[in-house]
Design a protein around this motif. Structure first.
Motif, PDB file in Angstrom:
ATOM      1  N   ASN A   1      68.929  32.503 -18.676  1.00 12.31           N
ATOM      2  CA  ASN A   1      69.711  33.506 -19.389  1.00 12.31           C
ATOM      3  C   ASN A   1      70.582  34.323 -18.431  1.00 12.31           C
ATOM      4  O   ASN A   1      71.747  34.602 -18.714  1.00 12.31           O
ATOM      5  CB  ASN A   1      68.780  34.432 -20.175  1.00 12.31           C
ATOM      6  N   GLN A   2      69.992  34.696 -17.287  1.00 11.26           N
ATOM      7  CA  GLN A   2      70.717  35.536 -16.321  1.00 11.26           C
ATOM      8  C   GLN A   2      71.958  34.822 -15.803  1.00 11.26           C
ATOM      9  O   GLN A   2      73.031  35.412 -15.699  1.00 11.26           O
ATOM     10  CB  GLN A   2      69.783  35.907 -15.153  1.00 11.26           C
TER      11      GLN A   2
ATOM     12  N   ALA B   1      69.207  39.460 -25.347  1.00 11.71           N
ATOM     13  CA  ALA B   1      69.651  38.576 -24.262  1.00 11.71           C
ATOM     14  C   ALA B   1      70.997  37.957 -24.608  1.00 11.71           C
ATOM     15  O   ALA B   1      71.492  38.090 -25.727  1.00 11.71           O
ATOM     16  CB  ALA B   1      68.605  37.489 -24.017  1.00 11.71           C
ATOM     17  N   SER B   2      71.560  37.237 -23.632  1.00 13.74           N
ATOM     18  CA  SER B   2      72.887  36.641 -23.807  1.00 13.74           C
ATOM     19  C   SER B   2      72.823  35.228 -24.357  1.00 13.74           C
ATOM     20  O   SER B   2      73.832  34.690 -24.808  1.00 13.74           O
ATOM     21  CB  SER B   2      73.631  36.644 -22.469  1.00 13.74           C
TER      22      SER B   2
ATOM     23  N   PRO C   1      79.160  38.177 -23.745  1.00 16.13           N
ATOM     24  CA  PRO C   1      78.170  37.352 -24.455  1.00 16.13           C
ATOM     25  C   PRO C   1      78.065  37.794 -25.921  1.00 16.13           C
ATOM     26  O   PRO C   1      77.778  38.958 -26.199  1.00 16.13           O
ATOM     27  CB  PRO C   1      76.862  37.624 -23.710  1.00 16.13           C
TER      28      PRO C   1
ATOM     29  N   HIS D   1      74.552  34.687 -18.524  1.00 17.49           N
ATOM     30  CA  HIS D   1      75.121  36.033 -18.676  1.00 17.49           C
ATOM     31  C   HIS D   1      76.189  36.288 -17.602  1.00 17.49           C
ATOM     32  O   HIS D   1      77.317  36.699 -17.914  1.00 17.49           O
ATOM     33  CB  HIS D   1      73.986  37.061 -18.579  1.00 17.49           C
ATOM     34  N   ASN D   2      75.816  36.018 -16.353  1.00 15.16           N
ATOM     35  CA  ASN D   2      76.743  36.266 -15.243  1.00 15.16           C
ATOM     36  C   ASN D   2      77.995  35.399 -15.380  1.00 15.16           C
ATOM     37  O   ASN D   2      79.108  35.858 -15.104  1.00 15.16           O
ATOM     38  CB  ASN D   2      76.061  35.973 -13.900  1.00 15.16           C
TER      39      ASN D   2
ATOM     40  N   VAL E   1      74.407  29.579 -27.231  1.00 20.52           N
ATOM     41  CA  VAL E   1      75.152  30.631 -26.547  1.00 20.52           C
ATOM     42  C   VAL E   1      76.568  30.731 -27.099  1.00 20.52           C
ATOM     43  O   VAL E   1      77.183  29.728 -27.473  1.00 20.52           O
ATOM     44  CB  VAL E   1      75.170  30.401 -25.009  1.00 20.52           C
TER      45      VAL E   1
ATOM     46  N   LEU F   1      74.377  39.119 -27.058  1.00 16.56           N
ATOM     47  CA  LEU F   1      73.728  40.288 -26.457  1.00 16.56           C
ATOM     48  C   LEU F   1      73.913  41.514 -27.354  1.00 16.56           C
ATOM     49  O   LEU F   1      75.036  41.972 -27.556  1.00 16.56           O
ATOM     50  CB  LEU F   1      74.300  40.543 -25.057  1.00 16.56           C
TER      51      LEU F   1
END
Ligand code: MG
Length: 248
Positions: free
Chosen positions: A41-42, A65-66, A55, A45-46, A95, A58
């Motif tokens: 996820n991180q 979360a994204s 995102p 997101h980035n 996503v 989010l």
């Protein structure tokens, strides 16, 4: 109300779609034993932020979360966290990214290491049903033609088609009209027209179609704890046939 998009809006949706597809690829490349869903996820997101996009998921309805990351018997809306991916797992990543006010939305299920032949069959069948649905996304057809194409594609396998959650229109809102079920009758439902943009997203279970929602209010699992797969594209209805917006 179904919102039609003009060509300049569609151009933005192509960009949002491409960023969403790249974000999905970034996540999919991380799927391997030993990685946590939070790490995936991180990175997603980035990546989305690096593309000057936001995102879509989010904070949507309070989602924390994204990306939704749904492992094995989790169908959709899995919340990324400490869960460690193991050899043989199947990992669904859903996503979306919003770019200059327009959303892309896509999903795919990825294998972690070597998966069972049964799981592979589920992934292949679900992906194939998505493309059968997309083929039916033609100007003048009806939503039911897409639904029926997905259903017919899955029928020979005897897998469970999730009914409680469905595809949707996509655009300035992540979820717009119309609903796009993965089961239905040809020739029924809203008529497809040039400028419509929809997310087609079969969610297919190895067992029955029944699902349960966990007490976190998000996580959707198969009721019988069988494996589940999820593939999704955002698609535009054009004069020249369906165009996949969430393309790399
Ligand atoms: Mg969707």
């Amino acid at each position: 109300m179904i919102v039609l998009k003009n060509s300049s809006e569609l151009a933005l949706m192509r960009i949002a779609g491409r960023i969403s597809a790249q974000a999905l690829q970034v996540g999919g490349e991380m799927v391997r034993p030993g990685v946590t869903t939070r790490q995936i996820n991180q990175k997603i997101h980035n990546f989305i932020l690096s593309q000057d996009a936001i995102p879509s998921f989010l904070g949507y309805g309070g989602f924390p979360a994204s990306a939704c990351i749904s492992v094995n018997d989790t169908v959709i809306h899995g919340i990324p966290g400490d869960e460690v991916i193991e050899e043989g797992d199947i990992v669904s990543i859903d996503v979306g990214a919003v770019y200059k006010g327009f959303h892309g939305d896509n999903a795919a299920t990825f294998p972690a290491g070597k998966i069972s032949p049964e799981a592979q069959k589920l992934l292949d069948a679900t992906r194939e049903s998505l493309y059968k649905g997309i083929e039916a996304a033609v100007n003048g057809n009806r939503v039911g033609d897409i639904s029926a194409a997905v259903e017919r594609s899955i029928e020979p396998y005897g897998f469970g088609i999730v009914r409680k959650f469905v595809g949707h229109g996509v655009g300035k809102e992540m979820h717009e009209s119309p609903e796009v079920p993965n089961y239905g009758v040809p020739g029924r439902g809203p008529r497809l027209a040039v400028g419509m943009t929809i997310a087609i997203e079969p969610m297919i279970n190895l067992g029955t179609h029944d699902v349960k929602i966990l007490s976190d209010g998000w996580t959707v699992k198969t009721a019988d704890n069988s494996l589940s797969a999820h593939f999704e594209h955002s698609v535009a209805i054009t004069e020249n046939g369906p165009v996949i917006l969430t393309k790399l």
